[in-house]
Design an enzyme around this catalytic site. Structure first.
Site, mmCIF file in Angstrom:
data_model
loop_
_atom_site.group_PDB
_atom_site.id
_atom_site.type_symbol
_atom_site.label_atom_id
_atom_site.label_comp_id
_atom_site.label_asym_id
_atom_site.label_seq_id
_atom_site.Cartn_x
_atom_site.Cartn_y
_atom_site.Cartn_z
ATOM 1 N N GLY A 10 1.151 -1.099 0.308
ATOM 2 C CA GLY A 10 0.348 -0.428 0.002
ATOM 3 C C GLY A 10 1.269 1.106 0.261
ATOM 4 N N CYS A 11 -0.003 2.477 0.694
ATOM 5 C CA CYS A 11 1.484 3.417 0.414
ATOM 6 C C CYS A 11 2.469 3.212 1.212
ATOM 7 C CB CYS A 11 0.145 4.534 1.258
ATOM 8 S SG CYS A 11 1.327 5.898 1.417
ATOM 9 N N PHE A 12 3.852 3.795 0.753
ATOM 10 C CA PHE A 12 4.901 3.745 1.092
ATOM 11 C C PHE A 12 5.130 4.600 2.266
ATOM 12 C CE2 PHE A 12 6.495 5.822 -3.261
ATOM 13 C CZ PHE A 12 6.118 7.523 -2.550
#
Length: 180
Positions: A10-12
């Site tokens: 997902g979002c880093f």
């Protein structure tokens, strides 16, 4: 001897913030991997047309944390049953993927997927992908939660609660025990 691992969950920003807290992890870098163009930028990756995933590359000391433990943490900090998304972040750039850097990591990744599936009623959709060039994200994405966490709505509503839950569940693995 320091080793590396590359994970997409997902979002880093979120994955980076969590792994920066873990004993044995010496560095975490946000970036892009698995796509079909060289040197993508954030805007290109967000459009979902490059094939890249938002990912982290971490360096770790296998004397302090095993790759298998890193993978188990990885499966506990994101929903590996969501195909091409994590919560409201939707697109192949938010896929759950492991990018093994050698045959040993590939075997351990396969074993970790099996362990994760044993704890999920829904199918685990995490892919094990061939490692390709990792492109570091722009400098403003590095250490994003540390720098912007309290002033960014996404960080406050999504990352902070995940990080708090992680710190509570993994207190024994935290670099700074007082952060739990």
């Amino acid at each position: 001897m320091i080793e590396e691992a590359i994970l997409a969950g997902g979002c880093f920003w979120c994955v980076e913030a969590i792994f920066k807290d873990v004993i044995g992890i010496s560095s975490v870098e946000s970036g892009y991997i698995g796509g079909n163009i060289a040197h993508p930028d954030y805007k290109q990756v967000c459009q979902g047309t490059t094939g890249h995933a938002e990912a982290i590359r971490l360096s770790f000391d296998p004397e302090k944390i095993r790759y298998a433990d890193i993978l188990d943490i990885f499966f506990n900090i994101h929903d590996a049953t969501q195909l091409n998304q994590q919560g409201a972040d939707v697109g192949t750039q938010y896929r759950s993927a492991i990018f093994p850097l050698n045959k040993q990591q590939e075997h351990e990744a396969q074993d970790a997927v099996v362990r994760a599936q044993a704890h999920n009623k829904k199918p685990v959709v995490t892919t094990i992908e061939s490692s390709s060039t990792f492109y570091p994200a722009e400098s403003y994405h590095q250490d994003y939660f540390e720098k912007q966490g309290s002033s960014n709505a996404y960080c406050v509503t999504v990352i902070a609660p995940k990080l708090a839950k992680f710190r509570k569940s993994y207190a024994a693995r935290l670099k700074n025990k007082s952060s739990s």
